[in-house]
Design a protein around this motif. Structure first.
Motif, PDB file in Angstrom:
ATOM      1  N   GLY A  79       4.912  14.484  -2.964  1.00 33.68           N
ATOM      2  CA  GLY A  79       4.339  14.419  -4.302  1.00 33.68           C
ATOM      3  C   GLY A  79       4.572  13.073  -4.970  1.00 33.68           C
ATOM      4  O   GLY A  79       3.674  12.512  -5.610  1.00 33.68           O
ATOM      5  N   GLY A  80       5.777  12.533  -4.819  1.00 29.76           N
ATOM      6  CA  GLY A  80       6.076  11.234  -5.407  1.00 29.76           C
ATOM      7  C   GLY A  80       5.268  10.114  -4.781  1.00 29.76           C
ATOM      8  O   GLY A  80       4.823   9.193  -5.475  1.00 29.76           O
ATOM      9  N   GLU A  81       5.069  10.203  -3.467  1.00 30.73           N
ATOM     10  CA  GLU A  81       4.267   9.178  -2.783  1.00 30.73           C
ATOM     11  C   GLU A  81       2.803   9.259  -3.211  1.00 30.73           C
ATOM     12  O   GLU A  81       2.130   8.233  -3.376  1.00 30.73           O
ATOM     13  CB  GLU A  81       4.410   9.345  -1.272  1.00 30.73           C
ATOM     14  N   ARG A  82       2.299  10.477  -3.419  1.00 32.36           N
ATOM     15  CA  ARG A  82       0.922  10.610  -3.896  1.00 32.36           C
ATOM     16  C   ARG A  82       0.773   9.987  -5.287  1.00 32.36           C
ATOM     17  O   ARG A  82      -0.265   9.384  -5.583  1.00 32.36           O
ATOM     18  CB  ARG A  82       0.516  12.080  -3.939  1.00 32.36           C
ATOM     19  N   SER A  83       1.788  10.160  -6.120  1.00 33.48           N
ATOM     20  CA  SER A  83       1.744   9.543  -7.451  1.00 33.48           C
ATOM     21  C   SER A  83       1.647   8.030  -7.326  1.00 33.48           C
ATOM     22  O   SER A  83       0.938   7.372  -8.092  1.00 33.48           O
ATOM     23  CB  SER A  83       2.991   9.926  -8.256  1.00 33.48           C
ATOM     24  N   ARG A  84       2.338   7.477  -6.346  1.00 37.58           N
ATOM     25  CA  ARG A  84       2.290   6.030  -6.129  1.00 37.58           C
ATOM     26  C   ARG A  84       0.911   5.592  -5.614  1.00 37.58           C
ATOM     27  O   ARG A  84       0.427   4.509  -5.963  1.00 37.58           O
ATOM     28  CB  ARG A  84       3.381   5.605  -5.157  1.00 37.58           C
ATOM     29  N   VAL A  85       0.286   6.427  -4.787  1.00 36.27           N
ATOM     30  CA  VAL A  85      -1.066   6.095  -4.325  1.00 36.27           C
ATOM     31  C   VAL A  85      -2.030   6.086  -5.512  1.00 36.27           C
ATOM     32  O   VAL A  85      -2.894   5.206  -5.625  1.00 36.27           O
ATOM     33  CB  VAL A  85      -1.547   7.079  -3.244  1.00 36.27           C
ATOM     34  N   SER A  86      -1.899   7.060  -6.408  1.00 32.73           N
ATOM     35  CA  SER A  86      -2.759   7.094  -7.596  1.00 32.73           C
ATOM     36  C   SER A  86      -2.566   5.837  -8.436  1.00 32.73           C
ATOM     37  O   SER A  86      -3.538   5.260  -8.949  1.00 32.73           O
ATOM     38  CB  SER A  86      -2.453   8.338  -8.434  1.00 32.73           C
ATOM     39  N   LEU A  87      -1.313   5.405  -8.584  1.00 35.67           N
ATOM     40  CA  LEU A  87      -1.056   4.176  -9.337  1.00 35.67           C
ATOM     41  C   LEU A  87      -1.642   2.971  -8.615  1.00 35.67           C
ATOM     42  O   LEU A  87      -2.251   2.088  -9.245  1.00 35.67           O
ATOM     43  CB  LEU A  87       0.451   3.999  -9.532  1.00 35.67           C
ATOM     44  N   ALA A  88      -1.504   2.928  -7.294  1.00 40.11           N
ATOM     45  CA  ALA A  88      -2.073   1.820  -6.523  1.00 40.11           C
ATOM     46  C   ALA A  88      -3.592   1.783  -6.659  1.00 40.11           C
ATOM     47  O   ALA A  88      -4.199   0.706  -6.747  1.00 40.11           O
ATOM     48  CB  ALA A  88      -1.684   1.952  -5.054  1.00 40.11           C
ATOM     49  N   ALA A  89      -4.227   2.965  -6.695  1.00 41.85           N
ATOM     50  CA  ALA A  89      -5.682   3.020  -6.858  1.00 41.85           C
ATOM     51  C   ALA A  89      -6.105   2.437  -8.201  1.00 41.85           C
ATOM     52  O   ALA A  89      -7.155   1.788  -8.303  1.00 41.85           O
ATOM     53  CB  ALA A  89      -6.165   4.459  -6.732  1.00 41.85           C
ATOM     54  N   ALA A  90      -5.286   2.651  -9.228  1.00 44.07           N
ATOM     55  CA  ALA A  90      -5.589   2.075 -10.538  1.00 44.07           C
ATOM     56  C   ALA A  90      -5.326   0.574 -10.565  1.00 44.07           C
ATOM     57  O   ALA A  90      -5.959  -0.164 -11.313  1.00 44.07           O
ATOM     58  CB  ALA A  90      -4.753   2.768 -11.615  1.00 44.07           C
ATOM     59  N   LEU A  91      -4.402   0.114  -9.735  1.00 40.28           N
ATOM     60  CA  LEU A  91      -4.008  -1.296  -9.733  1.00 40.28           C
ATOM     61  C   LEU A  91      -4.885  -2.173  -8.857  1.00 40.28           C
ATOM     62  O   LEU A  91      -4.920  -3.392  -9.048  1.00 40.28           O
ATOM     63  CB  LEU A  91      -2.567  -1.430  -9.232  1.00 40.28           C
ATOM     64  N   VAL A  92      -5.606  -1.588  -7.902  1.00 43.24           N
ATOM     65  CA  VAL A  92      -6.247  -2.390  -6.863  1.00 43.24           C
ATOM     66  C   VAL A  92      -7.307  -3.334  -7.433  1.00 43.24           C
ATOM     67  O   VAL A  92      -7.572  -4.388  -6.860  1.00 43.24           O
ATOM     68  CB  VAL A  92      -6.827  -1.463  -5.768  1.00 43.24           C
TER      69      VAL A  92
END
Length: 249
Positions: free
Chosen positions: A141-154
């Protein structure tokens, strides 16, 4: 970040949002300073998510004025300049981390020639190195949260709008995410981060406290404690809520 804006990152005047026959956001006047971590705090149902949806242009029945980075909220000109992370994960579980980020890079308008470098930067920022080829559905779950943040940052945005990004995470992951937020602000980005966890208030440069769609306070963590005399942010917020409830509407 290719573009910069010298004024407030967000400015609203008389912002009203109606939903289900009632005003969920009630005539908000507020500003979010650029280059800071600004906490949007309040209990569940206070209007935080609705306000954020209005600012990124995905909320219906909005009246009043809202400008984001000098542009009307939700306009096409803001597509790459604003990153948005919703409460529910918005990435695809049947794609790998890299495939997700490539997709969101294209959505943000990034040219194909810059996609690989942008994906690598986003992965490094959220500390997901080694997971690039892993299906998102197999991540924690924590890693998925990081992917969501990365998607916003890309897309390399100037403003990040993050709706309760730490909800459901353990204290270590929450600490690590807040450290990432601080690093992003140090790079010149503005972060508007919602939360109903009052102890996260001390992580912010500035605080916007909502109650029933109204702005209860626009302050700093130190000012919040000083003006209420409370020993911590949670009790300080309760003091402000009690004061607000005593005032005539």
């Amino acid at each position: 970040m290719d573009e910069t804006w010298s004024g407030p990152a967000v400015r609203t005047r008389g912002l009203v949002v109606e939903r289900g026959g009632r005003q969920v956001v009630d005539g908000l006047d507020l500003e979010v300073p650029a280059g800071q971590v600004v906490g949007l705090l309040g209990p569940s149902g206070s209007g935080k998510t609705t306000l954020m949806r209005a600012l990124v242009g995905v909320q219906d029945h909005v009246t009043g004025d809202a400008t984001v980075l000098g542009e009307p909220a939700g306009t096409a000109a803001l597509r790459r300049r604003v990153g948005y992370v919703t409460q529910a994960s918005s990435v695809y579980t049947d794609l790998t981390v890299t495939q997700n980020l490539r997709y969101f890079a294209r959505l943000s308008g990034l040219p194909p020639s810059g996609t690989a470098a942008a994906v690598a930067r986003a992965v490094a920022t959220v500390d997901l190195g080694g997971h690039e080829k892993q299906l998102v559905g197999t991540l924690s779950g924590g890693e998925r949260s990081r992917v969501s943040l990365a998607a916003a940052l890309v897309g390399d945005p100037e403003l990040l709008v993050l709706d309760e990004p730490t909800v459901g995470l353990d204290p270590v992951l929450r600490r690590d995410l807040w450290a990432t937020f601080r690093e992003l602000a140090a790079q010149g980005r503005t972060l508007l981060v919602s939360s109903h966890v009052m102890d996260e208030a001390v992580q912010c440069d500035r605080l916007l406290l909502l109650r029933d769609g109204r702005l209860v306070a626009d302050t700093t963590p130190d000012e919040l404690l000083a003006t209420t005399g409370a020993p911590d942010a949670e009790r300080a917020f309760l003091v402000l809520i009690d004061r607000a409830d005593e005032e005539p509407r």
